[in-house]
Design an enzyme around this catalytic site. Sequence first.
Site, PDB file in Angstrom:
ATOM      1  N   LEU A 208       7.364   2.781   7.593  1.00 64.13           N
ATOM      2  CA  LEU A 208       6.405   1.862   7.901  1.00 64.13           C
ATOM      3  C   LEU A 208       6.161   0.953   7.143  1.00 64.13           C
ATOM      4  O   LEU A 208       5.403  -0.203   7.410  1.00 64.13           O
ATOM      5  CB  LEU A 208       5.146   2.786   8.406  1.00 64.13           C
ATOM      6  CG  LEU A 208       5.195   3.723   9.577  1.00 64.13           C
ATOM      7  CD1 LEU A 208       4.020   4.498   9.674  1.00 64.13           C
ATOM      8  CD2 LEU A 208       5.641   3.190  10.808  1.00 64.13           C
ATOM      9  N   GLY A 209       6.104   1.046   5.951  1.00 63.02           N
ATOM     10  CA  GLY A 209       5.549   0.185   4.654  1.00 63.02           C
ATOM     11  C   GLY A 209       5.634   0.835   3.338  1.00 63.02           C
ATOM     12  O   GLY A 209       6.062   1.951   3.186  1.00 63.02           O
TER      13      GLY A 209
ATOM     14  N   GLY B 188       3.427   1.517   0.024  1.00 57.01           N
ATOM     15  CA  GLY B 188       2.022   1.134  -0.171  1.00 57.01           C
ATOM     16  C   GLY B 188       2.130   1.104  -1.933  1.00 57.01           C
ATOM     17  O   GLY B 188       3.185   0.767  -2.515  1.00 57.01           O
ATOM     18  N   GLY B 189       0.887   1.068  -2.491  1.00 56.66           N
ATOM     19  CA  GLY B 189       0.785   0.874  -4.057  1.00 56.66           C
ATOM     20  C   GLY B 189       1.563   1.900  -4.676  1.00 56.66           C
ATOM     21  O   GLY B 189       2.323   1.369  -5.706  1.00 56.66           O
ATOM     22  N   PHE B 190       1.889   3.037  -4.427  1.00 57.49           N
ATOM     23  CA  PHE B 190       2.497   4.037  -5.215  1.00 57.49           C
ATOM     24  C   PHE B 190       3.594   4.830  -4.394  1.00 57.49           C
ATOM     25  O   PHE B 190       3.915   5.851  -4.749  1.00 57.49           O
ATOM     26  CB  PHE B 190       1.410   4.968  -5.757  1.00 57.49           C
ATOM     27  CG  PHE B 190       0.439   4.217  -6.698  1.00 57.49           C
ATOM     28  CD1 PHE B 190       0.894   3.849  -8.122  1.00 57.49           C
ATOM     29  CD2 PHE B 190      -0.899   3.758  -6.193  1.00 57.49           C
ATOM     30  CE1 PHE B 190      -0.005   3.408  -8.787  1.00 57.49           C
ATOM     31  CE2 PHE B 190      -1.801   3.176  -7.020  1.00 57.49           C
ATOM     32  CZ  PHE B 190      -1.287   2.845  -8.212  1.00 57.49           C
ATOM     33  N   GLY B 191       3.949   4.229  -3.461  1.00 54.29           N
ATOM     34  CA  GLY B 191       5.382   4.761  -2.794  1.00 54.29           C
ATOM     35  C   GLY B 191       5.111   4.030  -1.347  1.00 54.29           C
ATOM     36  O   GLY B 191       4.698   3.410  -1.009  1.00 54.29           O
TER      37      GLY B 191
ATOM     38  N   VAL C 214       5.540   4.594   3.032  1.00 53.93           N
ATOM     39  CA  VAL C 214       4.797   5.611   4.234  1.00 53.93           C
ATOM     40  C   VAL C 214       6.002   5.398   5.337  1.00 53.93           C
ATOM     41  O   VAL C 214       6.582   4.427   5.641  1.00 53.93           O
ATOM     42  CB  VAL C 214       3.530   4.760   4.723  1.00 53.93           C
ATOM     43  CG1 VAL C 214       3.098   5.710   5.615  1.00 53.93           C
ATOM     44  CG2 VAL C 214       2.596   4.622   3.522  1.00 53.93           C
TER      45      VAL C 214
ATOM     46  N   LYS D  88       2.863   9.718   3.502  1.00 52.51           N
ATOM     47  CA  LYS D  88       2.911   8.839   2.374  1.00 52.51           C
ATOM     48  C   LYS D  88       3.544   9.428   1.263  1.00 52.51           C
ATOM     49  O   LYS D  88       3.203  10.646   0.769  1.00 52.51           O
ATOM     50  CB  LYS D  88       1.246   8.536   1.896  1.00 52.51           C
ATOM     51  CG  LYS D  88       1.407   7.594   0.895  1.00 52.51           C
ATOM     52  CD  LYS D  88      -0.183   7.169   0.604  1.00 52.51           C
ATOM     53  CE  LYS D  88      -0.402   6.485  -0.489  1.00 52.51           C
ATOM     54  NZ  LYS D  88      -1.704   6.368  -0.879  1.00 52.51           N
TER      55      LYS D  88
ATOM     56  N   ASP E 224     -10.644  -0.614  -2.745  1.00 57.37           N
ATOM     57  CA  ASP E 224      -9.483  -1.433  -2.107  1.00 57.37           C
ATOM     58  C   ASP E 224      -9.487  -1.821  -0.796  1.00 57.37           C
ATOM     59  O   ASP E 224      -8.661  -1.640  -0.105  1.00 57.37           O
ATOM     60  CB  ASP E 224      -8.166  -0.874  -2.638  1.00 57.37           C
ATOM     61  CG  ASP E 224      -6.938  -2.030  -2.627  1.00 57.37           C
ATOM     62  OD1 ASP E 224      -7.139  -3.104  -2.369  1.00 57.37           O
ATOM     63  OD2 ASP E 224      -5.755  -1.234  -2.528  1.00 57.37           O
TER      64      ASP E 224
END
Length: 836
Positions: free
Chosen positions: A523-524, A526-529, A531, A545, A642
Site C-alpha cells: 500500500l505504501g 512509511g517512515g520505517f518500513g 505497509v 506495517k 507527525d
Amino acid sequence: MYSLSKHLLTPLLLLSLLFQICVSLDTITPDEPLKDGDILVSHRETFALGFFSPANSSRRYVGIWYNKVPLKTVVWVANRDDPLDDTAGILSIDDHGNLVITETNRSIPIWSTNASVVSANHSMARLLDTGNLVLVHPETESFIWQSFDFPTDTMLPFMKLGLDRRTGLNRFLTSWKSKDDPGTGNCTYAIDPTGYPQLYLYEGGAPLWRAGSWTGKRWSGVPEMTQNYIFNISYADNQDEITIEYGVTVPNVFTRMMVEEPGVVQRSTWSETGWVRYWSAPKEKCDNYQECGPNSYCDPNNVEKFECTCLPGFEPKSARDWFLRDGSGGCVRNVSTCNSGEGFVKLARMKLPNTSIARANMSLSLKGCEQACLKNCTCTAYTNADETKGGIGCLTWHGNLVDTRVYINGGQYLYLRVDAVTLAQYAKKNGLLQNKGKLAILVVSITVILLIVASTVYWFIMRKKKEKRQSKYTFSITSAAASFEESSTRRELDGSTRNSDLQFFELSKIVAATDNFSVSNKLGEGGFGSVYKGCLYNGKEIAVKRLSKYSGQGIEEFKNEVAIIAKLQHRNLVRILGYCVQGEEKMLIYEYLPNRSLDTFIFDETKRSLLDWGKCFEIICGIARGILYLHQDSRLRIIHRDLKASNVLLDNAMHPKIADFGMARIVGGESGDQIEANTNCVVGTFGYMSPEYAMRGLFSVKSDVYSFGVLLLEIIFGKRNSTYFHDDPSLNLIGHVWELWKEGKAMEIVDSSLVDKTPDNEVARCIQIGLLCVQEYATDRPNMSSVVAMLGNDRPLPSPQQPAFVLKGSNHRKDTSTSDGAISVNEVTVSLIHGR
Ligand SMILES: *[C@@H]1O[C@H](CO)[C@@H](O)[C@H](O)[C@H]1NC(C)=O
Ligand SMILES: *[C@@H]1O[C@H](CO)[C@@H](O)[C@H](O)[C@H]1NC(C)=O
Ligand SMILES: *[C@@H]1O[C@H](CO)[C@@H](O)[C@H](O)[C@H]1NC(C)=O
Ligand SMILES: *[C@@H]1O[C@H](CO)[C@@H](O)[C@H](O)[C@H]1NC(C)=O
Ligand SMILES: *[C@@H]1O[C@H](CO)[C@@H](O)[C@H](O)[C@H]1NC(C)=O
Ligand SMILES: *[C@@H]1O[C@H](CO)[C@@H](O)[C@H](O)[C@H]1NC(C)=O
Ligand SMILES: *[C@@H]1O[C@H](CO)[C@@H](O)[C@H](O)[C@H]1NC(C)=O
Ligand SMILES: *[C@@H]1O[C@H](CO)[C@@H](O)[C@H](O)[C@H]1NC(C)=O
Ligand SMILES: *[C@@H]1O[C@H](CO)[C@@H](O)[C@H](O)[C@H]1NC(C)=O
Ligand SMILES: *[C@@H]1O[C@H](CO)[C@@H](O)[C@H](O)[C@H]1NC(C)=O
C-alpha cells in the site's frame, strides 16, 4: 460589453462543438469504417477500441482497452485467433449489417460478428462506456450483437457471466495463450448449470478449482468474499438466466476479474501506478479440485500428517493407498444408512460438495429439509440452500460427496447422514456426562483446572501490586519498551500489552494474508518500513506495517507505537488489531481502511469532487476530535508530532482516522501538566512543523495544533502547504492565504467545487480557525479543546496574528533568533523548505 461577449462566444461555441465531435467518435457506420491506426473512444472516454499489437508481437488485433489507464490494458479482443500480419486491416459494417474485419483488397472477412441481421445495412457499431461494443439495429435501436456476450479473458463490471436460458448462450472467460498472444488459451472460468449451478475454473476442460454454488452471499468455495464497498454483486437463477454480475458503486474505479494461464483467476483494481491484485484463486493445495477423493475432505491444518480425512462413518477405500498418503481413491461406507437408526452429524466450516448431483427446494425449512433427506435413502447430506436471513431453502445431495474441504474461518454447516453406530459416537462426543468412568475423570480435571486458575489469579494480583509501587510516569513507554529489549518474544510482549485486547498474529498467517508481502499488496512506504494490504482467512482485510529489518531506529518506533496505540481507543484514531514479532520480523496489524489516506483525496482533482463542503467539514471536525482525545481526553497526554494529510486515513463512510504513531510522544500521565518537551532529534514533515519545533526542537501540544491548522487549510484549499504561487514564489499556502485574508479576499481562492454549495461564513470561519492555529507564537495558538469548541459554535473568533514562515509584508514581525540576530527564524525555515 454585452455584444462583445456575444461575438466572442459564437466562435468559441463552434470550436468547442467541433472539438466535441472530434473526440466523441464512438461509432462505426457503413460509411465510416475504422482503419488501422484510428481509434474509437467511448462517450465519457473510459474505453477505447482499435487495432493493437500485444507486447513482443507485431501481429495486429482489434481490441478494447482502458482509455484512462496509462498502462495499455486490453480487456477484449475480437479476432483473437485470427490476427493480421500487417496494418492493412479495416473494421467495417458489411452488406448484411455485420461488423467485420477485412484486409484491404480482400473480400472474405477474417472475423465477423455473425449475427443474423435481416437486411439492416445501416446498422451501427458503438463503443459504450462500460467497455461493451454493441451492434445497434438502425430502426429498433436494439442490440443485434454485443461484445459482453463474447468475453475473452476479462470480466468487467456490469458484464454478465453465465447462461442465458432464452438463447442458450453461456458466457464464460477464456485465458490468453500467453501475455503476448491473445489467442484462445486452455483455462476457462464458467458457470456449469448442471444440478444446482456452480462456478468452475477449468484447465483444458478439466476442473481445476470449484468456486462452488452460490450461497446467497458468496460462492461456497470463496469464504473470504465479502460485500465490498466497491462492488455490489448480483446472482440470478430463474427461468431466464443463471448469471452473476458485478456492479461498481464508486465512480472512477477500474476493476476487473480475469483468468490467466496457468490456471489462475484473479481480481485487480487500478491504483495510480499499477494493477493491484486483490484476490486470486486457487490459493492452496486443498483448493485443487478433488484433492481428496469422494466422501473425504481436505483439511489444510493437517499437513504434517495427511490433509485428507474420511467423512464421519466412512473408511478409506484402499487402506494401503491411504497409508501411502494417496487420498485420490476416497472413502466408502460399509454399513447401511437406510431405515436402520441413522441420523445426521453437523459438520462446521465446510465447503459444500459438488452440487451437480444436488437438488434444491426453496420452500423447505432446515427442519423440513432434514425430514425430506431422512425419508429418501439416496440422500447423503443436506443443508440450507441460501445462507441469507439465517438460512432458507433446502439443498440435498444424492450420491457421493465430492470435493469438500474445511476452512479455518468461514465455510458452511453440512449435515451428513451417518449410520446408527457413528451417530452414537458423535452424540457421545458432544454430551459429556455419558458414563460414570468419564465423570470421575471430569471431577479430577475440574479440580486441577481450579487450582491452576487460583494460582494464576494470585500471581496476577501480586504482580499488579508490584507494578503499582512503581512510578506512574514510567508506566508509559518505558515499561513496554523494556520488555522488548530483554527479548522480543511473544510472551514478553503479551505481558506489556496484557490490558489491551491486542492479538498476536503468527508470521505464517501474515505471510499468507499478504501473499508473501507481494509487491501487488503493497500500500505504501512509511517512515520505517512498508505497509501491505492483507486478507485473513475469514475475509477480514488488514493493513500490515512491516518494519524494515535494517532500521535500528524502526525498532524503537515499533515499541513506541505498540505501547501508545494499545492504550488508545477513539473512533477518529485508526484501530490496531494486533502485532507480530518473530525472529527479525516486527509488524503491526491495523484495520484496513479502503479509502486510503486523505491526501489522495484532497490533492487529486478528480477525487476531490467526491468531497463536498459538508464532508470536508465533518473530516476537519473528526480530526480535531481525534487530536483532542490524544491531548487531553485519553489517560495519557500524547503529542502526535507527525500530523499530515497522508497520516489521516478514511474509512468506508469517509470518517477520518489518525494513523502512524511512530513519532508520538507521551508527556506526563493522567495529571501531568508537562506540555513542552525538548528533543535533540527533530522528526516530522516540513510544511507541517511548527517554528519552535523545527528550529529549537521544542514540542508541545501546540505543535500539533500548528500541524492541524496547516492540514485544515490544505483541506479547504486543496493545495499542499509546500505549493508555491505563481505571482509570488516566496509564499507557501499559509502565506498566500494570510495575504489574501488580510485583504478580506481569502474566499476568492477557495476551491470552486466547495464554494458553490456552501454557506460562505462557515468556510470563512474555518479559514480563520486555521490561521489561528498556525500563528507564529505557540502561546497565541488555541488549544485543541478551544478549536473543537470554535468549530462547533458560531461565536465571534479572535483575530489571528501573522502566521509562521511568512516573509512578505511582515510589518510587525518579532525576531525570535538569539544573540547574533543575523538570521530570523522565518528565513531559515523557508530556505529549508526550498531546499527540499
Ligand atoms: C518480451 O520479451 C522480453 C525478452 O524476451 C521478456 O523479458 C518480456 O517479459 C516479454 N514481455 C512480455 C509481455 O511477454
Ligand atoms: C489495394 O489495391 C490497390 C489497387 O489495386 C493497390 O494500389 C494497393 O496497393 C492495394 N493495397 C494493399 C494493401 O494491398
Ligand atoms: C462466424 O462464422 C464463421 C463460419 O461459420 C466461423 O468460421 C467464424 O468462426 C464465426 N466467427 C465468430 C466470431 O463467431
Ligand atoms: C441498403 O441501403 C440502400 C440505401 O443506402 C438501399 O437502397 C438498399 O435497398 C438497402 N439494402 C437493403 C438490403 O436493405
Ligand atoms: C495448456 O496450455 C499450455 C500452453 O499453451 C500447455 O503447456 C498445457 O499443457 C495446457 N494444459 C492442458 C491441460 O491442456
Ligand atoms: C449496483 O448498485 C447500483 C447503484 O446502487 C445499481 O445501479 C446497479 O444496478 C447495481 N448493480 C448490481 C450488479 O447489482
Ligand atoms: C466391509 O464389510 C465386509 C463384510 O461385511 C468386510 O469383509 C470388509 O472388510 C468391509 N470393508 C471395509 C472397508 O471395512
Ligand atoms: C462434479 O461436477 C462435475 C462438473 O459439473 C461433474 O462432471 C461430475 O460428474 C460431478 N461429480 C460427481 C461425483 O457427481
Ligand atoms: C418442495 O417441498 C414442498 C413441501 O414439502 C413440496 O410440496 C414440493 O413438492 C417440493 N418441491 C420440489 C420441487 O420437490
Ligand atoms: C429420492 O430422491 C431422488 C433424487 O431426488 C429421487 O430420484 C427419488 O425418486 C427419491 N426417492 C424417493 C423414494 O422419494
